[in-house]
Design an enzyme around this catalytic site. Structure first.
Site, PDB file in Angstrom:
ATOM      1  N   LYS A  10       0.844  -1.204   0.000  1.00 47.34           N
ATOM      2  CA  LYS A  10       0.000   0.000   0.000  1.00 47.34           C
ATOM      3  C   LYS A  10       0.880   1.256   0.000  1.00 47.34           C
ATOM      4  O   LYS A  10       1.981   1.261   0.556  1.00 47.34           O
ATOM      5  CB  LYS A  10      -0.869  -0.015   1.257  1.00 47.34           C
ATOM      6  CG  LYS A  10      -1.897   1.103   1.333  1.00 47.34           C
ATOM      7  CD  LYS A  10      -2.885   0.849   2.457  1.00 47.34           C
ATOM      8  CE  LYS A  10      -3.749   2.081   2.695  1.00 47.34           C
ATOM      9  NZ  LYS A  10      -4.595   2.448   1.536  1.00 47.34           N
ATOM     10  N   LYS A  15       7.600   0.769   1.082  1.00 41.94           N
ATOM     11  CA  LYS A  15       8.172  -0.021  -0.025  1.00 41.94           C
ATOM     12  C   LYS A  15       9.530   0.513  -0.456  1.00 41.94           C
ATOM     13  O   LYS A  15      10.482  -0.241  -0.646  1.00 41.94           O
ATOM     14  CB  LYS A  15       7.253   0.051  -1.254  1.00 41.94           C
ATOM     15  CG  LYS A  15       5.985  -0.721  -1.144  1.00 41.94           C
ATOM     16  CD  LYS A  15       5.174  -0.553  -2.405  1.00 41.94           C
ATOM     17  CE  LYS A  15       4.795   0.899  -2.654  1.00 41.94           C
ATOM     18  NZ  LYS A  15       4.078   1.494  -1.516  1.00 41.94           N
ATOM     19  N   LYS A  41       4.781   8.503  -7.346  1.00 37.49           N
ATOM     20  CA  LYS A  41       5.516   9.363  -6.406  1.00 37.49           C
ATOM     21  C   LYS A  41       6.998   9.483  -6.772  1.00 37.49           C
ATOM     22  O   LYS A  41       7.706  10.353  -6.291  1.00 37.49           O
ATOM     23  CB  LYS A  41       5.326   8.812  -4.987  1.00 37.49           C
ATOM     24  CG  LYS A  41       5.717   9.762  -3.880  1.00 37.49           C
ATOM     25  CD  LYS A  41       5.012   9.548  -2.538  1.00 37.49           C
ATOM     26  CE  LYS A  41       5.128   8.194  -1.913  1.00 37.49           C
ATOM     27  NZ  LYS A  41       6.199   8.129  -0.891  1.00 37.49           N
ATOM     28  N   ASP A 128      -1.814  -0.110  -4.233  1.00 36.30           N
ATOM     29  CA  ASP A 128      -3.173   0.226  -3.806  1.00 36.30           C
ATOM     30  C   ASP A 128      -4.206  -0.317  -4.771  1.00 36.30           C
ATOM     31  O   ASP A 128      -5.265  -0.781  -4.383  1.00 36.30           O
ATOM     32  CB  ASP A 128      -3.336   1.741  -3.698  1.00 36.30           C
ATOM     33  CG  ASP A 128      -2.492   2.306  -2.582  1.00 36.30           C
ATOM     34  OD1 ASP A 128      -2.981   2.351  -1.446  1.00 36.30           O
ATOM     35  OD2 ASP A 128      -1.343   2.662  -2.846  1.00 36.30           O
TER      36      ASP A 128
HETATM   37  N1  LIG Z   1      10.116   1.349  10.001  1.00 36.93           N
HETATM   38  C1  LIG Z   1       9.968   2.664   9.820  1.00 36.93           C
HETATM   39  N2  LIG Z   1      10.048   3.511  10.868  1.00 36.93           N
HETATM   40  C2  LIG Z   1       9.887   4.834  10.704  1.00 36.93           C
HETATM   41  N3  LIG Z   1       9.643   5.441   9.527  1.00 36.93           N
HETATM   42  C3  LIG Z   1       9.552   4.648   8.437  1.00 36.93           C
HETATM   43  C4  LIG Z   1       9.714   3.232   8.512  1.00 36.93           C
HETATM   44  N4  LIG Z   1       9.569   2.723   7.251  1.00 36.93           N
HETATM   45  C5  LIG Z   1       9.334   3.770   6.434  1.00 36.93           C
HETATM   46  N5  LIG Z   1       9.326   4.934   7.135  1.00 36.93           N
HETATM   47  C6  LIG Z   1       9.057   6.277   6.609  1.00 36.93           C
HETATM   48  O1  LIG Z   1       7.741   6.281   6.096  1.00 36.93           O
HETATM   49  C7  LIG Z   1       7.669   7.124   4.941  1.00 36.93           C
HETATM   50  C8  LIG Z   1       7.083   6.346   3.770  1.00 36.93           C
HETATM   51  O2  LIG Z   1       8.004   5.383   3.365  1.00 36.93           O
HETATM   52  P1  LIG Z   1       8.238   5.024   1.837  1.00 36.93           P
HETATM   53  O3  LIG Z   1       9.309   3.990   1.785  1.00 36.93           O
HETATM   54  O4  LIG Z   1       8.451   6.257   1.021  1.00 36.93           O
HETATM   55  O5  LIG Z   1       6.825   4.396   1.482  1.00 36.93           O
HETATM   56  P2  LIG Z   1       6.266   3.890   0.071  1.00 36.93           P
HETATM   57  O6  LIG Z   1       7.418   3.740  -0.870  1.00 36.93           O
HETATM   58  O7  LIG Z   1       5.582   2.603   0.387  1.00 36.93           O
HETATM   59  O8  LIG Z   1       5.275   4.935  -0.389  1.00 36.93           O
HETATM   60  C9  LIG Z   1       9.083   7.642   4.706  1.00 36.93           C
HETATM   61  O9  LIG Z   1       9.189   8.949   5.255  1.00 36.93           O
HETATM   62  C10 LIG Z   1       9.954   6.672   5.453  1.00 36.93           C
HETATM   63  O10 LIG Z   1      11.178   7.233   5.902  1.00 36.93           O
HETATM   64 MG   LIG Z   2       7.781   4.661  -2.617  1.00 36.46          MG
END
Ligand SMILES: Nc1ncnc2c1ncn2[C@@H]1O[C@H](COP(=O)(O)OP(=O)(O)O)[C@@H](O)[C@H]1O
Ligand SMILES: [Mg+2]
Ligand SMILES: Nc1ncnc2c1ncn2[C@@H]1O[C@H](COP(=O)(O)OP(=O)(O)O)[C@@H](O)[C@H]1O
Ligand code: SF4
Ligand SMILES: [Mg+2]
Lengths: 267, 267
Positions: A10, A15, A41, A128
């Protein structure tokens, strides 16, 4: 044998954080990785290229004549020589949100990405909705293994279940495992464990919520690069080992009713 | 003049909770509402029909011959006579996830929904990707006003910004306001306020995180029906009044860079 893996989950679940750290851990082992961001994104590879957001394939296609297009323009060299690509996404409301992924796959193919010596290709894909361009990495010739990142929140597990359904529609025997990235609520672990047990797919990695991820993000580096001696970096190395081992499971999934009663105790 | 409004937001953010309670508050005022769930999760109207999940239009189409189709089969009568429809979604990975919405709009049209006496139609729409079927409610003749539900989490505000971009592509002067549904973190309010100010769109309602929502969900009722004398029920009545007043704003939006620096203080 060159591997191709897809990491789904999601939006916002972590990810890209998981993907870029996995790529870093594999690169530390000398494994030649190409990471392809498949989320509108388009910030999947940021931590691998010093915090920069590289130009997307969709943008590149808009601004470059066909005969002027070169593979090197859309592939950035990142941490320890890993290769990075960002598919990009169209303007919201204007065409399929997954269109960037379709364009990226086509362009990479036509520019000869198949001739690049690689050990592993990693697609970081928004999960999603599992349709249009977002389903392209699931096609049999595109990914040999699918990993799912989830927290213990219902909507995240709901998305994970949908991804299993989507994968089952293409080739059901390719699930590498569930990666549990916690939001920090204590009841999350039981929920993810219950789901993993119900679908017969193991949790192959666990990451606690940690403020250090934000610190790494601010630095424009992966956790693995910034805190190599930490327990979390060890977990990424273990995940890398599990990915290389490549064990796979069938994509079982639950009905919506089963999911709700399992996770929320409803009905 | 029959109104048509669309309620958008990231999956899991509380769209259906807000929508069904808004419908209940309007129905309490004797306003004839049709609520149409436009999320593959198809549980938008559950709290209005006693906790049941009604048959989706997509499913109905699959199981019913064209000459046997009746409007009454897909429209359920709910709380205080409000009308309820669920579009449904296809199997993940099989065609556009928004296909249920497209089918629902077409079927409702062909079965004469335009002849049903209504004061207001409310579309509850998944806003993670603003494309395909999910963009159908944004077309000019489908919704005169668009409301956006968001928490103070970055990904939710990112989705809100995307929805503004999507809406701007169709008709930019139709935003009814931002509905702030909090997850319970103290810093959320400042983030949503900063976003609202930056895009020039007011926060027209605020809902704190409350365990009573889960209680209402268990009862299969809206908050408004179960706790009519609560402050939260009052907030839904105020939201209903704001919706009926119908003030609208331009769909300004931020670039991704502006959004990140505003919400996360980055760059
Ligand atoms: N285990 C974690 N603890 C704290 N923050 C996290 C953790 N995993 C991800 N984040 C933070 O959550 C946000 C979303 O992560 P992201 O990897 O960009 O998600 P996605 O790629 O799924 O959209 C980022 O700011 C990231 O640094
Ligand atoms: Mg991402
Ligand atoms: N303010 C709130 N406080 C606590 N729980 C909430 C609140 N708003 C929504 N919820 C709960 O969050 C979950 C997701 O809400 P829902 O309305 O189904 O989201 P969406 O329709 O956007 O996917 C539901 O279990 C709902 O009861
Ligand atoms: S296929 Fe999926 S991503 Fe493409 S338009 Fe439809 S909902 Fe959007
Ligand atoms: Mg909903």
């Amino acid at each position: 044998m060159a591997r191709k893996i897809a990491i789904y989950g999601k939006g916002g679940i972590g990810k890209s954080t998981i993907s870029s750290n996995l790529t870093a851990a594999l690169s530390d082992r000398g494994i030649k990785v190409m990471q392809i961001g498949c989320d509108p994104k388009h910030d999947s590879t940021r931590a691998l290229i010093g915090g920069k957001v590289q130009q997307t394939v969709l943008n590149y296609l808009r601004n470059t004549k066909p005969d002027a297009r070169r593979l090197g323009d859309i592939v950035a060299v990142g941490y320890k020589g890993c290769l990075c690509v960002e598919a990009g996404g169209p303007e919201p409301g204007v065409g399929c949100a997954g269109r960037g992924i379709i364009s990226a796959f086509e362009l990479l193919d036509s520019l000869g990405v198949g001739t690049v010596p690689l050990d592993l290709t990693l697609y970081d894909v928004l999960g999603d909705v599992v349709c249009g361009g977002f389903a392209v990495p699931l096609r049999n010739d595109n990914a040999d293994t699918v990993y799912i990142v989830t927290s213990g929140e219902f909507m995240s597990i709901y998305a994970a279940n949908n991804i299993l359904r989507g994968t089952a529609n293409y080739n059901p025997d390719r699930i590498g495992g569930i990666i549990f990235n916690s939001r920090g609520d204590p009841e999350e672990e039981d929920r993810v464990k219950a789901f993993a047990k119900a679908v017969g797919i193991p949790i192959i990695a666990r990451f606690a919520r940690s403020n250090l991820f934000m610190a790494a993000e601010k630095e424009g580096k992966t956790f693995v690069e910034l805190y190599p001696d930490s327990a979390i970096a060890d977990s990424f190395r273990e995940l890398a080992a599990a990915v290389l081992k490549g064990q796979r499971y069938a994509a079982h999934f639950l009905t919506e009713g089963e999911l709700e009663s399992l996770i929320l105790g409803r009905k």
